[in-house]
Design a protein around this motif. Structure first.
Motif, PDB file in Angstrom:
ATOM      1  N   GLU A   1       0.948  -1.213   0.054  1.00  0.00           N
ATOM      2  CA  GLU A   1      -0.059   0.097   0.083  1.00  0.00           C
ATOM      3  C   GLU A   1       0.945   1.112   0.042  1.00  0.00           C
ATOM      4  OE1 GLU A   1      -3.409  -0.621   2.611  1.00  0.00           O
ATOM      5  OE2 GLU A   1      -4.071  -2.189   1.116  1.00  0.00           O
ATOM      6  N   LYS A   2       1.820   1.393   1.099  1.00  0.00           N
ATOM      7  CA  LYS A   2       2.613   2.537   0.996  1.00  0.00           C
ATOM      8  C   LYS A   2       3.663   2.517  -0.212  1.00  0.00           C
ATOM      9  CE  LYS A   2       1.764   3.200   5.764  1.00  0.00           C
ATOM     10  NZ  LYS A   2       2.058   2.744   7.179  1.00  0.00           N
ATOM     11  N   ARG A   3       4.032   1.517  -0.704  1.00  0.00           N
ATOM     12  CA  ARG A   3       4.974   1.506  -1.814  1.00  0.00           C
ATOM     13  C   ARG A   3       4.345   0.811  -2.944  1.00  0.00           C
ATOM     14  NH1 ARG A   3      11.038  -0.087   0.648  1.00  0.00           N
ATOM     15  NH2 ARG A   3      10.396   0.904   2.637  1.00  0.00           N
ATOM     16  N   ALA A   4       2.968   1.246  -3.066  1.00  0.00           N
ATOM     17  CA  ALA A   4       2.110   0.367  -4.299  1.00  0.00           C
ATOM     18  C   ALA A   4       2.602   0.519  -5.578  1.00  0.00           C
ATOM     19  CB  ALA A   4       0.693   0.979  -4.066  1.00  0.00           C
ATOM     20  N   GLY A   5       3.383   1.802  -5.804  1.00  0.00           N
ATOM     21  CA  GLY A   5       3.992   2.174  -7.041  1.00  0.00           C
ATOM     22  C   GLY A   5       4.798   0.872  -7.543  1.00  0.00           C
ATOM     23  N   THR A   6       5.657   0.503  -6.568  1.00  0.00           N
ATOM     24  CA  THR A   6       6.557  -0.678  -6.960  1.00  0.00           C
ATOM     25  C   THR A   6       5.873  -1.918  -7.053  1.00  0.00           C
ATOM     26  OG1 THR A   6       8.154   0.553  -5.977  1.00  0.00           O
ATOM     27  CG2 THR A   6       8.759  -1.763  -6.347  1.00  0.00           C
TER      28      THR A   6
ATOM     29  N   GLY B   1      -3.716  -2.625  -1.333  1.00  0.00           N
ATOM     30  CA  GLY B   1      -3.220  -1.541  -2.440  1.00  0.00           C
ATOM     31  C   GLY B   1      -3.962  -1.656  -3.761  1.00  0.00           C
ATOM     32  N   ARG B   2      -3.138  -1.334  -4.740  1.00  0.00           N
ATOM     33  CA  ARG B   2      -3.798  -1.131  -5.933  1.00  0.00           C
ATOM     34  C   ARG B   2      -4.596  -2.313  -6.414  1.00  0.00           C
ATOM     35  NH1 ARG B   2       0.754   2.786  -8.717  1.00  0.00           N
ATOM     36  NH2 ARG B   2       0.842   4.308  -6.998  1.00  0.00           N
ATOM     37  N   ARG B   3      -4.335  -3.628  -5.969  1.00  0.00           N
ATOM     38  CA  ARG B   3      -4.973  -4.796  -6.610  1.00  0.00           C
ATOM     39  C   ARG B   3      -5.912  -5.178  -5.541  1.00  0.00           C
ATOM     40  NH1 ARG B   3      -3.518  -7.052 -11.756  1.00  0.00           N
ATOM     41  NH2 ARG B   3      -1.367  -6.150 -12.359  1.00  0.00           N
ATOM     42  N   LEU B   4      -6.219  -4.399  -4.555  1.00  0.00           N
ATOM     43  CA  LEU B   4      -7.546  -4.824  -3.717  1.00  0.00           C
ATOM     44  C   LEU B   4      -8.715  -5.361  -4.633  1.00  0.00           C
ATOM     45  CD1 LEU B   4      -8.360  -4.448  -0.606  1.00  0.00           C
ATOM     46  CD2 LEU B   4      -9.208  -2.337  -1.489  1.00  0.00           C
TER      47      LEU B   4
ATOM     48  N   ARG C   1      -9.604  -2.108 -14.919  1.00  0.00           N
ATOM     49  CA  ARG C   1      -9.687  -1.952 -13.325  1.00  0.00           C
ATOM     50  C   ARG C   1     -10.744  -0.631 -12.846  1.00  0.00           C
ATOM     51  NH1 ARG C   1      -8.052  -3.725  -8.120  1.00  0.00           N
ATOM     52  NH2 ARG C   1      -8.579  -2.189  -6.788  1.00  0.00           N
ATOM     53  N   ARG C   2     -10.397   0.431 -14.014  1.00  0.00           N
ATOM     54  CA  ARG C   2     -11.388   1.511 -13.519  1.00  0.00           C
ATOM     55  C   ARG C   2     -12.931   1.056 -13.892  1.00  0.00           C
ATOM     56  NH1 ARG C   2      -7.395   4.559 -15.617  1.00  0.00           N
ATOM     57  NH2 ARG C   2      -7.798   4.355 -17.886  1.00  0.00           N
TER      58      ARG C   2
END
Ligand code: HEM
Length: 490
Positions: free
Chosen positions: A94-99, A411-414, A131-132
């Motif tokens: 979550e905090k390093r979701a960009g990676t 994170g972005r895959r939640l 995903r959107r």
């Protein structure tokens, strides 16, 4: 030489050069220490350690052995980091979701056409756009429009439980498939032997059943094997790949064509696929893929949770009674619970949350892949193996604030389907407990069954089949269930 031996032979001899290069590359580039874990073997690394039916139990044992909540495994060509502590998962995903929002490349999925699945896509433009769509369609404020469908299907399941309690597992499987197919394609399934359900289940089952076939495992490690001719020893994966591909295409095309036919015939039945086609915003391939993703991600997961709920209730009559007392006290005996009652039934919510914690459909969630090298260096849950809904409640019997259901990922895959899934499972739990008593579990010989039941060769976690009695709580409860036929949907 058996198929298994051919697999090992091929994997080792053909991999030799590439594995050495990868390992040497790692040795040179990695100046930071890799997390502790079992010692990798030459060439195959920790491959044998990684193949185990319930890996999460093994990882917990390793935590003790290696005195670390972050563990490392080396496989040919890749390194895997296992995170045993939630705070580490949140920090990285979550905090390093960009990676940490990519997915792994799996040659079998690519060769069989499973690249359609939004949840398995790499972090690319197509994934972001699909995903959107998932988030828009299934966000918290959007899912109430599906409640009438969910209620109607849950009520149909209650009537099936009344008529044929021994087949309870079939009934909740039908429930899950019927909700998803109706929402996605506007398709109403038959309770038994439905053609479209068979088509989609066959595609998923074929992939899962063959996922650990030795020759497929070899292909995943060494994709170049696909260029070897079919007659070559150990090439069993060619036939598996061909069949999977055909079944996957059927899964994507047959329900999709059903929706298109309805649109041509001017039926006004709404569905996700219909609205995507009408909006013309994405290509046909993506529309088909989104349809297939809703089914493959949203059916078996819900089945898994409902299955574990029945098992939990069966093993714990005292928790069942407590939930029924709450329903009797708040709702009374003259009607079944509805979604409007959700906030006033905290113990039912606690049963849902505890089921999701106790036996989550994906005990390891879905692996996230780091897109670049990264350097990274709570409270302990008491009695984690026991089913204790009370752990979700505060001293006033309300759901503890700021608790989060971790089984939907990070994170972005939640999981974007979490609100839809929660509603289906919640209503199932509330109405089943309002209407039925679930008896202790037993096997085919009538022997009582204990907790150790899990098997996982499936899309999501499943229990070994078991039996239990499911009887109406009272004459009144039976009448309420029978009456749902007339009040269908509301
Ligand atoms: C109780 C039922 C369900 C559970 C436990 C569950 C759990 C999960 C988990 C653990 C992930 C991976 C998250 C991560 O990588 O961190 C996921 C992803 C996903 N789920 Fe669910 N899910 C459920 C139901 C559904 C439903 C009903 C739908 C469809 C509407 C759905 C659609 C998806 C999709 C599309 C993804 C991929 C997300 C992405 O990679 O961007 N799920 N789910």
């Amino acid at each position: 030489m058996s198929d298994q031996h051919i697999y090992w032979f091929l994997t080792f001899s053909l991999l030799l050069a590439s594995v050495l290069v990868t390992f040497l590359g790692h040795e040179k580039s990695s100046k930071t220490p890799f997390p502790p874990g079992p010692k990798p073997r030459p060439l195959i690394g920790n491959l044998p350690d990684a193949v185990t039916p319930e890996p999460w139990l093994l990882y917990m044992k390793w935590e003790e052995v290696y005195q670390s909540k972050i563990l490392g495994l080396t496989l040919p060509g890749k390194r895997i980091v296992i995170l045993n502590a939630v705070e580490d998962v949140i920090e990285l995903f979550e905090k390093r979701a960009g990676t940490y929002s990519d997915r792994a490349r799996v040659p079998l999925l690519e060769l069989t056409g499973w690249t359609f699945a939004t949840g398995l896509m790499r972090n690319n433009e197509r994934w972001r756009s699909e995903r959107r769509i998932f988030q828009q369609t299934f966000k918290r404020e959007a899912v109430p429009r599906f409640l009438p469908i969910q209620t109607m299907k849950v009520h149909a399941m209650l009537r099936q439980l009344l008529a044929d309690p021994a087949s309870f597992a079939n009934h909740y499987r039908t429930l899950s498939a019927s909700i998803v197919l109706e929402i996605t394609y506007g398709y109403e399934i038959k309770p038994k032997n439905d053609r479209i359900v068979e088509v989609v289940e066959r595609a998923i089952a074929h992939l899962i059943e063959n996922g650990d076939n030795p020759s497929v495992a070899a292909l995943n490690v060494l994709p170049a094997l696909r260029y070897l001719p079919r007659w070559f020893p150990g090439m069993g994966f060619h036939k598996i790949v061909d069949d999977c591909k055909t079944f996957t295409q059927d899964m994507l095309n047959i329900p999709y064509e059903y929706t298109k036919k309805c649109m041509r015939e001017d039926s006004n039945k709404p569905s996700l696929v219909r609205s995507l086609l009408e909006s013309d915003a994405i290509c046909e391939e993506s529309v088909k893929g989104i349809g297939g993703t809703v089914f493959s991600a949203g059916t078996d997961t819900v089945v898994s949770v409902i299955e574990c709920f029945f098992f939990a209730m069966s093993l714990h009559p005292e928790k069942q009674r407590k939930a029924q007392e709450e329903i009797d006290r708040i709702i009374g005996a003259d009607r079944l619970p509805t979604f409007k009652d959700k906030d006033s039934l905290p113990y039912i919510d606690a049963i849902f949350r505890e089921t999701m914690r106790w036996l989550p459909p994906f005990p390891l969630t879905v692996p996230h892949v780091a897109e670049e090298d990264d350097i990274y260096k709570g409270t302990k849950l008491e009695d984690p193996d026991s089913f204790i809904p009370e752990r979700c409640l505060d001293e006033n019997g309300e759901i503890k604030e700021n608790t989060r259901i971790l089984s939907f990922g990070f994170g972005r895959r939640l999981c974007p389907g979490q609100h839809l899934a929660t509603n289906t499972v919640w209503l199932t739990i509330a109405t089943v407990l309002a209407s039925f008593d679930i008896g202790l579990p037993f096997d085919e010989f009538g022997n009582p069954i204990k907790f150790h039941q899990v098997h996982t060769k499936a899309d999501a976690l499943h229990l070994k089949p078991y039996r239990c009695t499911i009887t109406p709580r009272s004459v009144n409860a039976r009448k309420l269930v029978e009456a749902t036929e007339d009040t269908a949907g509301y």
